[in-house]
Design an enzyme around this catalytic site. Structure first.
Site, PDB file in Angstrom:
ATOM      1  CG  ASP A   1      -1.867  -1.228   1.137  1.00  0.00           C
ATOM      2  OD1 ASP A   1      -2.616  -1.332   0.145  1.00  0.00           O
ATOM      3  OD2 ASP A   1      -1.802  -2.084   2.025  1.00  0.00           O
TER       4      ASP A   1
ATOM      5  N   GLY B   1      -3.892  -3.756   3.080  1.00  0.00           N
ATOM      6  CA  GLY B   1      -5.121  -3.218   2.489  1.00  0.00           C
ATOM      7  C   GLY B   1      -6.109  -4.322   2.145  1.00  0.00           C
TER       8      GLY B   1
ATOM      9  CD  GLU C   1      -0.208  -9.315   2.484  1.00  0.00           C
ATOM     10  OE1 GLU C   1      -0.074  -8.339   3.222  1.00  0.00           O
ATOM     11  OE2 GLU C   1      -0.900  -9.299   1.452  1.00  0.00           O
TER      12      GLU C   1
END
Ligand code: 5RP
Length: 224
Positions: free
Chosen positions: A88, A100, A107
């Site tokens: 982002d 986002g 992640e």
């Protein structure tokens, strides 16, 4: 060029980046979001040469499988050679805001394992100071009010992301009006709040390479 064309350009550039390094035992970490989706779709061209991936979300795992690309549980692979994902925001040190798409915790796990983290983003994502994009924080549901109060003490305006449950069964607070001058310290402070699963700052483990889509072409940035 449109933002979508810039995203496609960096997805293609990421494929070109990893292609010479692909071996039969290479494991790719695959991110989440619209830029990562374009990378997944490009990766389909290498079906048969990509024998193992791990995904940072159920959605990405499903998309990979639809292309016939094998997806493994992270616990069953020995290493992750490359992790390719969007962001982002990024600063010049390749410290990122991510989440986002609400996939920040997985992640962060895949990024932590990866030997090389390749971030792919269009030029609108490169900023001087992180924080114009609201910082996502994944929170255990029962801790929502407590964590929100602690984030206010840190100077932010947390907003509950309505209707979103993460792949891990948690909720997201997005911290608005939160200029992040010290990403390393802020990442650690937020992680220390009881009830926080993880936050979307990737400063302790920044990207190694940023492939940035610009009107002049794809630029390769390394942490400065
Ligand atoms: C998902 C993410 C994405 O990488 C980030 O939101 C960027 O998304 P997009 O590529 O759609 O702009 O962190 O949790």
């Amino acid at each position: 060029m449109t933002q979508d064309e810039l995203k496609q350009a960096v997805a293609t550039a990421a494929l070109d980046y990893i292609r010479p390094h692909l071996e039969s035992d290479t494991v790719l970490g695959i991110g989440t979001g619209s830029t990562a989706n374009l990378f997944i779709d490009s990766l389909a061209a290498l079906r048969g040469q990509v024998n193992a991936t791990v995904a940072s979300s159920d959605a990405s795992a499903e998309r990979l499988r639809q292309h016939g690309i094998p997806v493994y549980d992270l616990n069953t692979v020995d290493q992750v050679d490359f992790y390719i994902d969007g962001a982002d925001e990024s600063n010049a040190a390749l410290q990122l805001i991510k989440g986002g798409g609400a996939a920040l915790t997985r992640e962060k796990i895949v990024a932590a394992v990866a030997r090389t983290f390749i971030c792919i983003a269009d030029e609108s994502k490169l900023v001087h100071t992180l924080g114009a994009f609201p910082l996502p924080v994944e929170v255990i549901p029962m801790a929502r009010s407590h964590v929100a109060r602690e984030l206010v003490k840190l100077g932010g305006d947390p907003v509950y992301r309505e209707g979103v449950i993460t792949d891990n069964g948690n909720i997201i607070l997005d911290v608005h009006n939160f200029s992040i001058a010290q990403p390393l310290a802020t990442e650690a402070k937020i992680n220390n709040i009881a009830g926080v699963v993880s936050n979307g700052l990737f400063a302790l483990r920044p990207a190694d390479v940023l492939l940035l889509g610009t009107a002049q072409g794809v630029k390769t940035l390394r942490a400065s």
